[in-house]
Design a protein around this motif. Structure first.
Motif, PDB file in Angstrom:
ATOM      1  N   HIS A 200      -4.175   4.082  -4.462  1.00 21.80           N
ATOM      2  CA  HIS A 200      -3.754   2.838  -3.822  1.00 21.80           C
ATOM      3  C   HIS A 200      -4.099   2.901  -2.336  1.00 21.80           C
ATOM      4  CE1 HIS A 200      -1.484  -0.849  -3.234  1.00 21.80           C
ATOM      5  NE2 HIS A 200      -0.881  -0.276  -2.198  1.00 21.80           N
ATOM      6  N   LEU A 201      -4.877   1.933  -1.879  1.00 22.88           N
ATOM      7  CA  LEU A 201      -5.303   1.898  -0.485  1.00 22.88           C
ATOM      8  C   LEU A 201      -4.343   1.057   0.340  1.00 22.88           C
ATOM      9  CD1 LEU A 201      -9.145   1.282  -0.973  1.00 22.88           C
ATOM     10  CD2 LEU A 201      -7.912   3.451  -0.888  1.00 22.88           C
ATOM     11  N   HIS A 202      -3.916   1.603   1.462  1.00 21.51           N
ATOM     12  CA  HIS A 202      -3.095   0.857   2.412  1.00 21.51           C
ATOM     13  C   HIS A 202      -4.025   0.430   3.552  1.00 21.51           C
ATOM     14  CE1 HIS A 202       0.323   2.375   0.162  1.00 21.51           C
ATOM     15  NE2 HIS A 202      -0.096   3.613   0.370  1.00 21.51           N
ATOM     16  N   LEU A 203      -4.641  -0.734   3.401  1.00 19.62           N
ATOM     17  CA  LEU A 203      -5.691  -1.150   4.318  1.00 19.62           C
ATOM     18  C   LEU A 203      -5.180  -1.327   5.737  1.00 19.62           C
ATOM     19  CD1 LEU A 203      -7.641  -3.673   2.052  1.00 19.62           C
ATOM     20  CD2 LEU A 203      -8.063  -1.244   2.429  1.00 19.62           C
ATOM     21  N   GLU A 204      -3.979  -1.890   5.897  1.00 16.16           N
ATOM     22  CA  GLU A 204      -3.461  -2.150   7.237  1.00 16.16           C
ATOM     23  C   GLU A 204      -3.178  -0.851   7.984  1.00 16.16           C
ATOM     24  OE1 GLU A 204      -0.089  -4.662   6.886  1.00 16.16           O
ATOM     25  OE2 GLU A 204      -1.233  -6.380   6.141  1.00 16.16           O
ATOM     26  N   MET A 205      -2.688   0.160   7.251  1.00 13.99           N
ATOM     27  CA  MET A 205      -2.361   1.439   7.889  1.00 13.99           C
ATOM     28  C   MET A 205      -3.507   2.443   7.763  1.00 13.99           C
ATOM     29  SD  MET A 205       1.600   1.947   6.644  1.00 13.99           S
ATOM     30  CE  MET A 205       1.154   1.825   4.904  1.00 13.99           C
ATOM     31  N   LYS A 206      -4.582   2.039   7.067  1.00  8.20           N
ATOM     32  CA  LYS A 206      -5.734   2.904   6.832  1.00  8.20           C
ATOM     33  C   LYS A 206      -5.312   4.201   6.137  1.00  8.20           C
ATOM     34  CE  LYS A 206      -8.449   1.118  10.698  1.00  8.20           C
ATOM     35  NZ  LYS A 206      -9.213   1.439  11.934  1.00  8.20           N
ATOM     36  N   GLY A 207      -4.350   4.084   5.249  1.00 15.89           N
ATOM     37  CA  GLY A 207      -3.877   5.235   4.491  1.00 15.89           C
ATOM     38  C   GLY A 207      -4.094   5.033   3.008  1.00 15.89           C
ATOM     39  N   TYR A 208      -3.623   5.991   2.225  1.00 16.78           N
ATOM     40  CA  TYR A 208      -3.796   5.906   0.775  1.00 16.78           C
ATOM     41  C   TYR A 208      -2.775   6.821   0.099  1.00 16.78           C
ATOM     42  CZ  TYR A 208      -6.411  10.206   1.709  1.00 16.78           C
ATOM     43  OH  TYR A 208      -6.791  11.462   2.135  1.00 16.78           O
ATOM     44  N   THR A 209      -2.491   6.502  -1.161  1.00 16.36           N
ATOM     45  CA  THR A 209      -1.592   7.317  -1.969  1.00 16.36           C
ATOM     46  C   THR A 209      -2.149   7.423  -3.379  1.00 16.36           C
ATOM     47  OG1 THR A 209      -0.248   5.372  -2.536  1.00 16.36           O
ATOM     48  CG2 THR A 209       0.511   6.735  -0.690  1.00 16.36           C
ATOM     49  N   PHE A 210      -1.759   8.471  -4.077  1.00 22.71           N
ATOM     50  CA  PHE A 210      -2.095   8.641  -5.486  1.00 22.71           C
ATOM     51  C   PHE A 210      -0.821   8.456  -6.297  1.00 22.71           C
ATOM     52  CE2 PHE A 210      -5.372  11.212  -3.386  1.00 22.71           C
ATOM     53  CZ  PHE A 210      -6.516  10.660  -3.936  1.00 22.71           C
ATOM     54  N   VAL A 211      -0.874   7.595  -7.278  1.00 26.47           N
ATOM     55  CA  VAL A 211       0.291   7.309  -8.128  1.00 26.47           C
ATOM     56  C   VAL A 211      -0.042   7.715  -9.566  1.00 26.47           C
ATOM     57  CG1 VAL A 211       1.883   5.559  -8.959  1.00 26.47           C
ATOM     58  CG2 VAL A 211       0.957   5.403  -6.632  1.00 26.47           C
ATOM     59  N   HIS A 212       0.757   8.620 -10.129  1.00 28.72           N
ATOM     60  CA  HIS A 212       0.551   9.028 -11.519  1.00 28.72           C
ATOM     61  C   HIS A 212       1.195   7.985 -12.441  1.00 28.72           C
ATOM     62  CE1 HIS A 212      -1.086  13.181 -11.149  1.00 28.72           C
ATOM     63  NE2 HIS A 212      -0.709  12.954  -9.906  1.00 28.72           N
ATOM     64  N   ARG A 213       0.464   7.621 -13.486  1.00 27.11           N
ATOM     65  CA  ARG A 213       0.902   6.568 -14.400  1.00 27.11           C
ATOM     66  C   ARG A 213       1.023   7.114 -15.807  1.00 27.11           C
ATOM     67  NH1 ARG A 213      -3.291   2.476 -14.579  1.00 27.11           N
ATOM     68  NH2 ARG A 213      -1.682   1.002 -15.179  1.00 27.11           N
TER      69      ARG A 213
END
Length: 220
Positions: free
Chosen positions: A206-219
């Motif tokens: 998941h890209l956080h465009l405003e904060m220029k960050g990202y996370t990985f989410v296990h589904r």
């Protein structure tokens, strides 16, 4: 563990209901004089069913624990550490194969955005032949990686073999034309456990465009 608990509850309900019916059927249809009294047989059946239920409960709990130990679970998370781009990068690109293979200097590593990642084996089992595939509408996309020993890009078939609690730091790089299509990208994380069973996990970037960050989410 939920299935084991459900099976135990079903047995608790069925045993008191079924055994009296068996005793009534015996009295009604079996010829000759019954050995012992009804109270004695009910006591015997009660003790027998209690022991049987305890055995089944212990077995189901044991099997549940064994399956948990046999299961391989990998955890993919953003990393504060940076891996060397040309040694540990997975490049996902839609460029033609001929163009990717002709890159003899590993220049693709400097063109695409880098997502630093840590992959950890959080299970008691080991994980071999670990693979990461990007799911696109056109199908599953395998990554490339620059191999300095052969001086060209090759298909990156396996990230690592991880023992229990072992981790690996690497980079994920995705071409700009893919990144421009969405803010979430689904991956398939594959591995094999010590029993040769293939384990498949779903992970979303998941890209956080405003904060220029990202996370990985296990589904699931």
């Amino acid at each position: 563990m939920k299935k084991s608990a459900l099976a135990i509850v079903v047995l608790l309900v069925l045993i008191p209901a079924v055994f009296p019916l068996i005793l009534k059927a015996y009295l009604a249809f079996v010829p000759g004089e019954m050995v012992g009294g009804v109270d004695g047989w009910l006591g015997f059946l009660g003790g027998y069913s209690g022991g049987f239920l305890a055995f089944i409960s212990a077995y189901l709990i044991y099997r549940s624990d064994q399956k948990q130990k046999e299961k391989t679970t990998l955890l993919l998370r953003p990393s504060l550490l940076e891996a060397t781009p040309t040694d540990a990068s997975l490049i996902f690109t839609t460029l033609p194969v001929s163009e990717v293979e002709s890159d003899s200097k590993g220049e693709l590593h400097f063109k695409y955005r880098i997502f630093n990642a840590t992959l950890k084996n959080v299970s008691e089992n080991y994980a071999s032949n670990v693979q990461l595939l990007l799911c696109l509408k056109s199908g599953k996309l395998e990554p490339w990686s620059y191999n300095k020993h052969v001086n060209r890009n090759i298909k990156y078939e396996s990230i690592a073999t991880l023992e229990a609690n072992e981790s690996r730091v690497f980079n994920i790089q995705i071409s700009e034309d893919i990144l421009a299509t969405a803010e979430e990208f689904d991956f398939i994380l594959k591995s094999r456990n010590m029993y040769g069973q293939e384990v498949v996990q779903k992970v979303r970037l998941h890209l956080h465009l405003e904060m220029k960050g990202y996370t990985f989410v296990h589904r699931t």
